[in-house]
Design an enzyme around this catalytic site. Structure first.
Site, short mmCIF file in Angstrom:
data_model
loop_
_atom_site.label_atom_id
_atom_site.label_comp_id
_atom_site.label_asym_id
_atom_site.label_seq_id
_atom_site.Cartn_x
_atom_site.Cartn_y
_atom_site.Cartn_z
N TRP A 120 59.90 -11.91 0.18
CA TRP A 120 59.46 -13.30 0.43
C TRP A 120 57.94 -13.28 0.53
O TRP A 120 57.38 -12.83 1.51
CB TRP A 120 60.10 -13.78 1.72
N ASP A 121 57.30 -13.80 -0.50
CA ASP A 121 55.84 -13.73 -0.60
C ASP A 121 55.21 -15.06 -0.15
O ASP A 121 55.89 -16.09 -0.03
CB ASP A 121 55.49 -13.43 -2.07
N MET A 122 53.91 -15.06 0.06
CA MET A 122 53.18 -16.27 0.46
C MET A 122 51.72 -15.98 0.14
O MET A 122 51.09 -15.17 0.80
CB MET A 122 53.37 -16.47 1.97
N CYS A 174 56.09 -10.74 2.99
CA CYS A 174 54.88 -10.39 2.25
C CYS A 174 54.00 -11.63 2.24
O CYS A 174 54.49 -12.75 2.23
CB CYS A 174 55.28 -10.00 0.81
N ASP A 230 59.92 -8.36 -9.27
CA ASP A 230 58.86 -9.12 -8.59
C ASP A 230 58.59 -10.43 -9.32
O ASP A 230 59.43 -10.95 -10.07
CB ASP A 230 57.62 -8.21 -8.46
N ASP A 231 57.42 -10.95 -9.14
CA ASP A 231 56.99 -12.26 -9.66
C ASP A 231 57.19 -12.36 -11.17
O ASP A 231 57.01 -11.38 -11.89
CB ASP A 231 55.49 -12.38 -9.32
N ASP A 233 48.50 -5.20 -0.12
CA ASP A 233 48.49 -5.06 -1.57
C ASP A 233 47.73 -3.82 -2.00
O ASP A 233 47.73 -3.46 -3.17
CB ASP A 233 47.84 -6.29 -2.22
#
Ligand code: DGJ
Length: 750
Positions: free
Chosen positions: A478-480, A527, A367-368, A549
């Protein structure tokens, strides 16, 4: 399925075995709606359904004629300013300041299948026999704008996909200020309205109320579809429930600002509108240019809310989601976010991956925090290159080690964002959405890249593609993580800034399209701080989405229950996380966490190395169970049985297409002292079929489908066969999974 156009009477009847939709050209050339509902027999003349009346204070279209008032007829694409006073579907600003349109019928085309929507996500057909499309061609004689209204009727169910296309055939530019995808006028207002609303960590809770005179609406002006409201609403008759009655679902295939609205006028007719939110929308259409609205899908059924949901599930699973992963069972993953947050190095990751592999987990997701100077949420977004201090051999090096363990490797990106502390921002400070001389608001210390500009999207594409080209990455999350403010782009002239929100989403779709077509075997999971962009638009590119989340089992039960009204379980990202839970600090049994998450694309998001051997053994059993049953859990016919929003129990189930297998999830939120006898009635089984019911691998008994559906499974404590589960001591947040398999009937008792 058929579309009949009567040229003389100028009526259109779209119908299949379940649904009829009838329209007629009105005396002024505009299009009116005559009927939308359960299938009625095709016949020549339905003109009697066009009711007109003379009413006090009405304004009329024709001189010396006092019946045709647009306010009092049902229209297909309502206009304000020429005798209709309701909220319109379209508003076009001309050079002279006028905002009136008058789209008159010119011609129509009927074609098999469904045309593509260029640059936009939409449902599709694989064979022309699956659907038929009617295109109504209308024209405004003054502006010479051509409007094409698209209606695709799918075979078998009451599924109608609609969109609109504007083509400026005139000599002057105009501004589209409203261009809705869907407008439907219904003859009465006897409906309950259901919306799906919430906030971060409690997305898509159903909210129901009676339709009332006036406007009720939900929408988003945040630049993404949002945690707050989903682009999906239901109108149902008040006597309709999960299993019977008239229900209509309306869903917009779009990920940006949206409006979903129902307006009940003083004569109790209802106008449903769905489309891009008109606030800050202003699209300049030069002569020769076209504008295509997003697609909206309506599902009609007279068989209850479950049937409506199952229809959306089938459509969105099979004819909206695309590509290699569409029909494939999804890998069981371990995600390091809640295990490590930003605090990791390669050694820690590999240790987690090794334990995951031992439990049978198939995909490791980093992840991040793996790129640039990203050691906190203050820096690094935009610099999509591995941080050499954390990952000395970069992504290919780490991925190779994970693959050597026998797992696939997945990676997190947040492509649309940038931190000011990043090389990308230092190089291109003008690439963020911001207004000259105004303050720049941030969210989570980050700024939104101007995805309305091709060069910005190109640059992000290059960075992502470079990593993907190494072949090391099998999955992308693909997060935002923030909403848009100061929506203004230096690349556009002053009269085009109302286009930026929409152009931004087109940029997102463009990047998704390029990446998914160049790397077709990579599984994309969408995401947005959990479920802030869980919408059908994104489902076209990413067949699964991180639902929320909030990973607490009780909260998830509600979130996944609400999400299931429109979206299939194959799209619902769901993980087992630590207890006490990181969002609500609640402690729940490991079994319940898995029993909720297995009705989705299953995974783990916790530090497996902190678990006891006993817990790890339980994880292994859960993974084995999921591998055995995931096809059914992710692609079966899903039924909501008991709503956790209405009491202490929640229950759902999934049934195989041949009705031979089913899995039931039963969840009790709080333990009850001295409880009453309880039963759970199942659904979707073959009443004649003999089934074996088991729980935790132990056979509880054999029952006919009719017993299971009409009597129900006994869920009382201490009862139901000799179940060892039932004898266990009771606790809060308890759950049970029943596996139901068809048996060959010995015929002895029936
Ligand atoms: C928000 C996501 O929803 C989380 O799952 C995680 O990926 C974080 N962002 C990482 O910053």
């Amino acid at each position: 399925m058929s579309i009949i156009y009567d040229e003389k009477l100028k009526t259109f009847h779209l119908f299949n075995e379940n649904f009829s939709y009838i329209m007629k050209v009105l005396p002024n050339g505009q299009i009116g709606n005559l009927y939308c509902g359960r299938k009625i027999s095709p016949k020549k003349d339905y003109s009697y359904l066009l009711e007109t009346v003379s009413r006090a204070m009405a304004s009329y279209v024709f001189e010396k004629e006092t019946t045709l008032s647009l306010e009092h007829v049902r229209q297909e694409y309502g206009v304000y300013g020429s005798s209709d006073y309701r909220f319109p579907a379209v508003e076009i600003l001309q050079k002279n300041g006028s905002r009136i349109s008058d789209f008159r019928f010119q011609s129509c085309r009927i074609q098999p299948g469904k045309p593509k929507l260029s640059g936009l996500p939409a449902t599709y057909t694989e064979d022309d026999s699956e659907a038929e499309t009617l295109i109504l061609v209308l024209k405004d004689p003054v502006t010479e704008i051509q409007l094409e209204l698209f209606y695709t009727l799918f075979s078998g169910a009451g599924i109608l996909a609609r969109s609109a296309r504007f083509i400026n055939q005139g000599k002057e530019p105009v501004h589209l200020l409203k261009a809705m995808s869907f407008c439907l006028d219904l003859p009465d207002c006897q409906y309950d309205w259901i919306q799906f609303s919430g906030a971060w960590s409690r997305e898509r809770h159903p909210r129901q109320r009676r339709l009332e005179q006036g406007i009720q609406s939900v929408g988003s002006m945040r630049g993404h579809s949002s945690h707050e409201h989903n682009p999906f609403i239901i109108l149902k008759r008040s006597n309709a429930d999960e299993f019977q009655g008239e229900v209509m679902g309306f869903s917009l295939i779009y990920s940006g600002n949206f409006l979903a609205q129902a307006e009940v006028d003083t004569h109790d007719t209802t106008r449903v509108l769905l489309g891009i939110h008109p606030e800050w929308f202003d699209w300049k259409l030069e002569p020769g240019e076209e504008f295509q609205t997003p697609e909206a899908v309506m599902v009609y059924t007279d068989r209850g809310i479950n049937d409506m949901s199952q229809t959306f599930h089938r459509l969105y699973q099979k004819r909206l989601a695309r590509g290699y992963w569409r029909d494939r069972e999804r890998p069981i993953l371990i995600n390091n976010w809640e295990a490590t947050y930003f605090d990791f190095n390669e050694e820690k990751l590999l240790k987690l991956a090794k334990t995951a592999k031992e439990a049978g987990i198939e995909l490791f997701v980093l992840d991040d925090g793996w790129f640039g100077k990203r050691c906190s949420d203050q820096a690094g977004l935009g610099d999509w290159k591995a941080n050499p201090e954390r990952l000395p051999q970069g992504i290919p090096g780490l991925a190779a080690k994970i693959e050597n363990l026998g797992m696939k490797f997945g990676l997190w990106f947040e492509p649309e964002m940038v931190n000011k502390d990043s090389d990308l921002y230092r190089e291109h400070p003008d690439w963020i959405l911001s207004v000259p001389e105004r303050n720049q608001c941030h969210g989570r210390n980050q700024y939104v890249l101007d995805f309305s500009r091709k060069e910005v999207v190109d640059r992000i594409y290059e960075m992502m593609a470079e990593i993907l080209k190494s072949g090391a990455v099998s999955y992308i999350k693909w997060d935002m993580n923030r909403s848009i403010t100061e929506c203004w782009s230096p690349a556009l002239p002053a009269d085009r800034h109302g286009e930026v929100f929409h152009r931004y989403i087109l940029g997102v779709y463009d990047l998704y399209e390029r990446l998914t077509s160049e790397f077709p075997k990579v599984l994309f999971e969408s995401c947005a701080s959990g479920g802030a962009r869980f919408d059908p638009g994104i489902l076209y590119y990413a067949p699964q989405g991180w639902t929320s989340d909030d990973t607490d089992a009780v909260e998830r039960l509600k979130i996944q229950y609400g999400t299931s009204y429109c979206y299939p379980t194959s799209s619902i990202g769901a993980h087992v996380s630590a207890s006490p839970n990181h969002q609500v600090n609640r402690s729940t049994p490991l079994s319940t966490r898995a029993n909720v998450a297995c009705f989705g694309t299953f995974g783990y998001e916790l530090d497996l190395n902190r678990m006891t051997d006993q817990e790890l053994a339980q994880v292994k059993e859960q993974v084995d169970f999921m591998k055995t049953w995931r096809k059914l859990l992710q692609f079966g016919k899903f039924y909501r049985l008991v709503s956790p929003f209405e009491g202490n129990i929640g229950a759902w189930m999934t049934v195989s297409e041949n009705q031979n297998e089913a899995i039931v999830g039963w969840y009790r939120i709080l333990n009850t002292p001295n409880p009453p006898y309880t039963r759970l009635r199942l659904a979707g089984l073959d009443p004649e079929q003999l089934y074996q019911v088991s729980e935790d691998g132990e056979v509880l008994g054999e029952f006919y489908g009719d017993e299971l559906m009409y009597v129900g499974i006994i869920t009382s404590d201490g009862n139901f066969g000799s179940s060892s589960h039932a004898k266990k001591s009771r606790c809060d947040f308890e759950s049970r999974l029943f596996v139901i398999t068809g048996k060959t009937d010995s015929g002895s008792e029936k």
